[in-house]
Design a protein around this motif. Structure first.
Motif, short mmCIF file in Angstrom:
data_model
loop_
_atom_site.label_atom_id
_atom_site.label_comp_id
_atom_site.label_asym_id
_atom_site.label_seq_id
_atom_site.Cartn_x
_atom_site.Cartn_y
_atom_site.Cartn_z
N ALA A 85 28.15 51.59 53.12
CA ALA A 85 28.23 52.34 51.87
C ALA A 85 27.92 53.82 52.07
N ARG A 104 44.04 54.00 39.32
CA ARG A 104 43.63 52.60 39.31
C ARG A 104 43.02 52.21 40.66
N GLU A 107 39.55 53.69 41.04
CA GLU A 107 38.57 52.97 40.22
C GLU A 107 38.20 51.64 40.87
N GLN A 108 39.22 50.95 41.38
CA GLN A 108 38.97 49.66 42.02
C GLN A 108 38.09 49.82 43.27
N LEU A 109 38.48 50.73 44.17
CA LEU A 109 37.76 50.84 45.44
C LEU A 109 36.39 51.48 45.25
N GLY A 111 34.39 51.03 42.85
CA GLY A 111 33.47 50.06 42.29
C GLY A 111 32.55 49.43 43.32
N TYR A 112 33.04 49.31 44.54
CA TYR A 112 32.24 48.66 45.59
C TYR A 112 30.97 49.45 45.91
N TYR A 113 30.97 50.74 45.60
CA TYR A 113 29.82 51.57 45.97
C TYR A 113 28.75 51.60 44.89
N PRO A 115 26.76 49.44 43.51
CA PRO A 115 25.43 48.86 43.76
C PRO A 115 24.58 49.71 44.71
N TYR A 116 25.18 50.67 45.39
CA TYR A 116 24.44 51.46 46.37
C TYR A 116 24.07 52.84 45.84
N VAL A 159 40.17 58.42 48.72
CA VAL A 159 39.62 57.07 48.94
C VAL A 159 38.47 57.13 49.94
#
Lengths: 310, 284
Positions: A85, A104, A107-109, A111-113, A115-116, A159
């Motif tokens: 992360a 889009r 926003e999708q990719l 999202g993975y960050y 929580p960090y 990205v």
């Protein structure tokens, strides 16, 4: 979220004796390099010198044959998702997500960050802001499949940095950019480095780019680092020769010299007012680089690696 | 733990988005219409045929079987192709560069390919009910059976597609290593004619693979009990169906994560670049 302990000093990348061989071919024969926090370091080298291999080892995408590798305090080959992360990777894609739109996808990719995120480093970046920064606002809602090569590369950069990385890897980020996009990209790198304190390691073939962006340049040739220093220091110490052109009346002359000031003083003493034109051209980084690579490829392999500044 | 949950949630959203985009894509619409139209044509031309000596119409026998075949085929070949392609085009690498990205990616694939079955079932079922009589003999109980057979069938076959997609060396090889075997398995699985018409060892082979059992389960949902007389052992063998499909599902759950991890470990930018160069050559 527990963070790995910071390295002893402010080094974000520390590599010693990195070796990589495929079968009997040795691509990297012992790479040593360091990158400090907030530094922009540019890795230069001829095709096949092992730039991409080096970066992929640091990204944790490739296992080295031997050597000590520490990136943000961890071994990238064994690092966990929390480490992932903190690292941004700009990839060269070509036809993925053709039906998606940049907005889009980001926003999708991004999202993975989420929580960090920490108080001092919110993650991910706001998508609209990021689209604006990479100059993609006007194609934010177009299908990615319809974007031009340069627009697509901007998306790749977006990205790569969406998670607000502490360390960013860029492998030939501006290949295929037009001059305007290249200038915009340089501004973006400066911004990331100055405002966000992001450490950046990039490879490029464009020496002007390296000169403009890098705090420090590493030259990779023959599987190891053969030069390490600021663009200025590299230029001054390695090539050393400047070109002086002058004219006396109608006659024009060219002379190469290591000591420009003394030579020009001599010119004035000798010709005085007869001197009608004078031009001094310092060796460019490109001259330096080519001289350096030639020297190594011409077989001066036993020569000691150049240590310009440390 | 919460990062994993976030990733799975994003994966579900990803699968849903891909599904919506696919519905809007003329290419995919064409594919659904082609498969639906083809199936209906086949059924229409055989509408007066009967299975020899049983009084069961071929349409009633074939419809559930074709649905089963499309399920098994679509869910193996679909993911095999997407995985092989997305390994080459960098989609997978993008996810590898994200924290918990692979979990999200795999979730997205599972969701997308499961949802992709719905339009396929609709384009076949809706016109079939309008055109033919005596297709669904069992009413609500039958639909319940359809639901569990589809669910279990998905679990049994989806992992196969993922494994094939992870192991094939390139997208072009999916045809050889994915499609051909699946076509062979489908052909011997009693889809277009009862499996007894084949040699004994082929019957045995067919019963190893999930396609046969999904077909059997589907027929048990649509056809009356008397039709079980056409099947091997004169029975729907529901218990065995559940066991075989569950065994495939468990095997898939055990093997697939390992295969996927191994494949993901090998992903790198230079591999994607090499695939791009190879594709450029292929087109030229």
């Amino acid at each position: 979220m527990p963070r790995p302990a910071p390295p002893s000093d402010d080094r974000v990348i520390e590599v010693r004796g990195l070796r990589m061989s495929y079968g009997s071919t040795e691509v990297l024969t012992g790479v040593d390099l360091t990158v400090s926090a907030g530094e922009v370091v540019c890795l230069l080298g001829p095709n096949g010198a092992g730039k991409t291999t080096t970066i992929e080892v640091l990204e944790g995408f490739r296992l080295p044959s031997a050597g000590h590798v520490r990136v943000l305090g961890a071994d990238p080959a064994r690092a966990d998702d929390a480490w992932r992360a903190r690292v941004g990777v700009v990839l060269q894609s070509w036809r993925d997500h053709a039906r998606w739109t940049p907005r889009r996808l980001l926003e999708q990719l991004g999202g993975y960050y989420a929580p960090y995120a920490t108080a001092e480093r919110p993650r991910p970046y706001d998508v609209d802001w990021l689209l604006d920064v990479v100059g993609m606002t006007e194609f934010a809602d177009r299908r990615i499949g319809t974007l031009s090569g340069g627009q697509r590369r901007r998306l790749d950069v977006a990205v790569g940095i969406i998670g607000r990385p502490e360390l960013l890897f860029l492998d030939e980020p501006t290949a295929g950019f037009d001059p305007q996009a290249r200038r915009d990209f340089h501004d973006l790198v400066h911004r990331l480095s100055d405002l966000e304190g992001t450490s950046i390691l990039l490879t490029t073939h464009d020496l002007a780019e390296a000169e403009r962006l890098a705090d420090r340049i590493l030259v990779l040739a023959d599987g190891r680092i053969v030069a390490d220093g600021s663009p200025d220091a590299l230029t001054r110490q390695v090539a050393g020769t400047s070109e002086v052109r002058w004219a006396c009346g109608r006659e024009r002359f060219v002379h190469g010299t290591d000591d420009v000031v003394a030579f020009v003083r001599g010119l004035f003493e000798q010709h005085g007012d007869a001197l009608t034109d004078l031009e001094v051209r310092h060796a460019s980084l490109e001259d330096t680089y080519l001289a350096m690579v030639q020297r190594f490829e011409a077989g001066a392999r036993s020569a000691p690696a150049l240590e310009v500044t440390r | 733990m919460s990062a994993t949950r976030t990733a799975v949630g994003l994966g579900v959203r990803r699968g849903w988005t891909e599904f919506l985009l696919s519905l809007r894509s003329p290419q995919d619409q064409g594919f659904y219409l082609f498969v639906g139209g083809g199936t209906l044509l086949y059924l229409w031309f055989n509408r007066d045929e009967q299975l020899e000596g049983t009084g069961i119409s071929l349409v009633a026998y074939s419809l559930p079987s074709v649905l089963a075949a499309l399920l098994a085929f679509g869910v193996v070949v679909g993911p095999a192709f997407s995985l092989a392609m997305e390994r080459e085009d960098g989609t997978l690498l993008r996810h590898k560069a994200l924290p918990h990205g692979m979990q999200g990616y795999v979730t997205g694939q599972l969701v997308y390919h499961s949802l992709g079955l719905l339009p396929m079932l609709l384009v076949i079922l809706v016109p079939s009910f309008l055109l033919f009589d005596g297709v669904m003999e069992r009413g609500a109980e039958g639909w319940l059976t359809v639901a569990w057979v589809v669910a279990l069938g998905l679990l049994a076959t989806l992992p196969l597609g993922m494994v094939i997609g992870s192991l094939v060396p390139s997208t072009q090889k999916v045809t050889t290593w994915g499609m051909l075997p699946v076509i062979v398995v489908t052909a011997i699985s009693g889809i277009f004619f009862p499996v007894q018409a084949l040699w004994g060892w082929v019957q045995g082979l067919a019963q190893v693979f999930p396609t046969y059992w999904i077909g059997l389960g589907m027929r048990s949902a649509f056809l009356p009990d008397a039709a079980a007389a056409v099947e091997l052992g004169d029975s729907w063998r529901t218990g065995t169906t559940v066991l075989v499909l569950a065994a495939w599902a468990v095997a898939g759950l055990l093997v697939t994560p390992r295969v996927l991890r191994r494949m993901a470990r090998r992903q790198s930018g230079s591999q994607v670049a090499a695939a791009r160069d190879a594709a450029a050559q292929w087109v030229r």
